[in-house]
Design a protein around this motif. Sequence first.
Motif, PDB file in Angstrom:
ATOM      1  N   ILE A  40      39.705  66.937  -7.463  1.00 53.64           N
ATOM      2  CA  ILE A  40      40.945  67.679  -7.711  1.00 53.64           C
ATOM      3  C   ILE A  40      42.023  66.994  -6.885  1.00 53.64           C
ATOM      4  CG2 ILE A  40      42.095  69.926  -7.618  1.00 53.64           C
ATOM      5  CD1 ILE A  40      39.369  71.241  -7.691  1.00 53.64           C
ATOM      6  N   ASP A  41      42.894  66.258  -7.559  1.00 55.70           N
ATOM      7  CA  ASP A  41      43.858  65.403  -6.874  1.00 55.70           C
ATOM      8  C   ASP A  41      45.220  66.089  -6.787  1.00 55.70           C
ATOM      9  OD1 ASP A  41      44.844  63.225  -5.569  1.00 55.70           O
ATOM     10  OD2 ASP A  41      45.114  61.999  -7.353  1.00 55.70           O
ATOM     11  N   GLU A  42      45.975  65.718  -5.748  1.00 57.61           N
ATOM     12  CA  GLU A  42      47.375  66.120  -5.566  1.00 57.61           C
ATOM     13  C   GLU A  42      47.549  67.638  -5.604  1.00 57.61           C
ATOM     14  OE1 GLU A  42      49.509  63.843  -8.500  1.00 57.61           O
ATOM     15  OE2 GLU A  42      49.796  62.211  -7.082  1.00 57.61           O
ATOM     16  N   LEU A  43      46.767  68.328  -4.787  1.00 58.59           N
ATOM     17  CA  LEU A  43      46.899  69.780  -4.689  1.00 58.59           C
ATOM     18  C   LEU A  43      48.280  70.169  -4.181  1.00 58.59           C
ATOM     19  CD1 LEU A  43      44.879  72.048  -5.294  1.00 58.59           C
ATOM     20  CD2 LEU A  43      44.390  72.185  -2.862  1.00 58.59           C
ATOM     21  N   ASP A  44      48.954  69.253  -3.505  1.00 59.88           N
ATOM     22  CA  ASP A  44      50.297  69.526  -2.985  1.00 59.88           C
ATOM     23  C   ASP A  44      51.317  69.699  -4.088  1.00 59.88           C
ATOM     24  OD1 ASP A  44      51.482  66.420  -3.171  1.00 59.88           O
ATOM     25  OD2 ASP A  44      49.349  66.578  -2.713  1.00 59.88           O
ATOM     26  N   ARG A  45      50.991  69.290  -5.346  1.00 61.39           N
ATOM     27  CA  ARG A  45      51.924  69.463  -6.451  1.00 61.39           C
ATOM     28  C   ARG A  45      52.176  70.940  -6.759  1.00 61.39           C
ATOM     29  NH1 ARG A  45      53.007  65.030  -9.745  1.00 61.39           N
ATOM     30  NH2 ARG A  45      52.920  63.162  -8.437  1.00 61.39           N
ATOM     31  N   LEU A  46      51.367  71.833  -6.186  1.00 57.86           N
ATOM     32  CA  LEU A  46      51.592  73.267  -6.380  1.00 57.86           C
ATOM     33  C   LEU A  46      52.826  73.736  -5.620  1.00 57.86           C
ATOM     34  CD1 LEU A  46      47.900  74.516  -6.193  1.00 57.86           C
ATOM     35  CD2 LEU A  46      49.338  74.314  -8.218  1.00 57.86           C
ATOM     36  N   GLY A  47      53.383  72.895  -4.770  1.00 58.22           N
ATOM     37  CA  GLY A  47      54.706  73.179  -4.203  1.00 58.22           C
ATOM     38  C   GLY A  47      54.728  73.586  -2.752  1.00 58.22           C
TER      39      GLY A  47
END
Length: 493
Positions: free
Chosen positions: A182-189
Motif C-alpha cells: 500500500i503505497d503513498e498513504l500520505d496522499r490521504l492528506g
Amino acid sequence: MITFLSWEPLYTLAGQEPEGSPLRRACFTIGHRIQAAAADSAAWEMENLRTWEGSAMASMVFPAVPGTADPGLERVATDDVVGAGLAELCARTDDLAVECLEQISGWSGAENLPYGGTFHLMRTETASSAVTAGAPQLLTTHTASLSTLPPNFPELVSDFRDLLTRIAAEQHRREERVVIAIDELDRLGSDTGALAFLNEIKAILGVRHVHYLISVAEDVGASFVRRGLPHRGVTDSSLDDIVHVLPCTLEESKRILGRRASGLSEPYKVLTHALSGGIPRDLIRYGLRLDEITSKTQLIELTDISSQLILEELADTLAGFRTLLSKQQWTPRTSVLLIAFRNLTGHLRAGCPCVSPELRRALEHVAFHDLHRHLGEEAAAEIPDVTRNLIDEASAYVLFSLTLLDVFGEGDLARRRDEAASRGPEGDLDLLGQARQELEVSPYSARQLIGSIRTAWRFADGPAAGLPPTVPPARSPDCPRHPRPATRELRPS
C-alpha cells in the motif's frame, strides 16, 4: 430424491447473446462447471447406491445422470472475462437473468459469486387493480423487479480474508510469500486520515503467510513512530515494525547515480545529492536534468552547467514562494518585499548561467535579508508571523542556493574542496545534502548549518559592503559569454 442445479438457463441466455460477449462466455463457463459438478455428484451417488444391491432395500430407482453433451465445454473463459460477464448479468432484471442468478447462487454455496463477486437479490412485486368505466370490468396487473444490494462490511472482510487465506496457502506450498503493498498513504492528506485508514484495514491484517508493506511520507508518517508515546495507538496494535527510511548519504547517492545516470562525473553527483537532499526520486530527477542540459545546450564547463541547474531550481522555488506570499496581507510600506522577490525572479528569468554582479547583489539582498534594515522598525512590525515565516524560509533557501553557486560555480573545485575539508568537518561536501534536508525542518536551524559551511569554505557570511536597500532591477538578457540563439523574424507573405 436427488436433484441438481440447472445449467440450461445459463446456456439458453448464452445463446441469446452476441458471439464473444463477456456475458455469453460467462454463462457458458459457469454452466459447464455446474454441469460438470452435477455429473461428478451423480457418479458418486450411483457408486454409493450400488453398495445397497442385494440387500432388502435394493429395490430402488437410480437417479437420472446428467447428459454428457456439454456445449459450454469449448467456451470456457478466463476469470476476468467471467467476472465482467457476471457484472453485466447482475445489472439485468428479466426473468431469464434472475433464474440464471438463482442457479449460480445455489451452485456457489450461498450468494457469493465465484471470481471475486458478491451479490444479494431482492425481488419486489407489486399488484394493482382497477374497475373500468361502462361495463364493469376488474383489471389486475402484476409487476416484478429485481435489484442488487451491496454487501455489508463484515461480509466483505470475511470474503477477502478467505480469498487471501487460499492464495497464501497455495503460495506457501510453493515456498513463496504473499506481499500486499500500500503505497503513498500520505496522499490521504494528513496523519489523521492515514491513521483512520489504517484503523479501517486492521480487519484484513493478520492473515497467515500474508505480509503488508505500507509506505507513508515522513511529514505525515511522523506520528506513526512515536512508539506508544504518550499512549499506544492504532500503529502499535496493527504493525509489527516501523522502519524509518533515511535520506541517502553522499556515497549512497553516488551508487544510485552510477546505476541510473552513469554518465555523470564526481562533481555532478555531489551537486545532485546537495540539491535533492539525498531523496532518491529527486536525486534521479536532477541527474537526468543535468544530462539534458549537457545534450541540449552548448554548455561544457562544470561551472556553467552547475550554475544553470542551480539557478533553474531557484527560479522554480521562488515562483512557488511568490504564490504563497501573494495570499498574505500587505500594506504600501511592506509591499517592497514583494518587489524584491519580483526583481530577483526577473534576474533569474534571463536564463544565463553567469552569476553577474547584479545577480549576486540581488541574491545577497534576499539571502541576508533584514526586515528592520530594509523596512524600518514600524513597517517591520506590520508583517504578520505567517508572512514572516514564509520570508525566512525563502531567504534560507536563497542562501542555500548562493552557497551552491559559490561551491560549484567557481573553478578549481578539487583544491578548494580539500582546503575546506582541512578546516574541519563543516567543509565536508556531504553537509550540503544535510543542509538541504534541514531546510525542511526549520529555516533557522538550516541557516545556522549553512553558515558553518560557508565559514569552512571561506565564503562571506553577510552582504557585501554598499549593498543597496532594494534589489536592483533585472539584468540585461544579453550575455557576451552565452549569447541567445538568433531568432528569425517572421514576415507576412
